[in-house]
Design a protein around this motif. Structure first.
Motif, mmCIF file in Angstrom:
data_model
loop_
_atom_site.group_PDB
_atom_site.id
_atom_site.type_symbol
_atom_site.label_atom_id
_atom_site.label_comp_id
_atom_site.label_asym_id
_atom_site.label_seq_id
_atom_site.Cartn_x
_atom_site.Cartn_y
_atom_site.Cartn_z
ATOM 1 N N VAL A 19 11.571 -10.065 36.909
ATOM 2 C CA VAL A 19 12.419 -11.221 36.630
ATOM 3 C C VAL A 19 12.629 -12.029 37.912
ATOM 4 N N HIS A 20 12.265 -13.299 37.847
ATOM 5 C CA HIS A 20 12.477 -14.203 38.979
ATOM 6 C C HIS A 20 13.863 -14.822 38.841
ATOM 7 N N GLY A 21 14.816 -14.318 39.544
ATOM 8 C CA GLY A 21 16.176 -14.833 39.471
ATOM 9 C C GLY A 21 17.047 -14.111 40.475
ATOM 10 N N TRP A 23 16.287 -11.048 41.501
ATOM 11 C CA TRP A 23 16.087 -9.607 41.366
ATOM 12 C C TRP A 23 14.618 -9.212 41.411
#
Length: 118
Positions: A19-21, A23
């Protein structure tokens, strides 16, 4: 940075966030549903290591595949990532759900052991 399934030199599997956010690449822990193979896994809450065999989680027993007859994930040297090969086998570490375990116990649709069996 690594992401996705990762296996260390000792053969232990881990899952690193995709997940690119904020994390991305962090170690996933606890319940993990893999969208590639549609299976549930459980990753140790302290180490992140994939669990196999019978495991008691929050007072409920679950069974996670401890072996596989053929590799269901393969290393892609071009992308440097593990990819689901979908060879018809049950992936290592995946939870049994709504079926009978190899040792004769029934688990419900959530994967919980049904105590009246075998």
């Amino acid at each position: 940075m690594d992401s996705g399934w990762w296996k260390n030199d000792q053969g232990t599997w881990f899952h690193l966030s995709t997940v690119h956010g904020g994390w991305f690449g962090s170690m996933d822990k606890g319940w993990y549903h893999d969208s590639a193979d549609g299976r549930w896994y459980y990753l140790n809450l302290l180490t992140g290591a994939m669990l196999t065999g019978w495991q008691q989680i929050d007072g409920v027993w679950y069974y996670f595949n401890p072996e596989t007859s053929a590799p269901t994930w393969e290393w892609d040297s071009e992308t440097n990532r593990w990819g689901y090969a979908n060879r018809g086998g049950r992936p290592y570490g995946s939870m049994f759900a709504g079926e009978k375990t190899p040792d004769g116990y029934h688990v419900d649709a959530s994967g919980a052991w049904i105590r009246e069996t075998p």
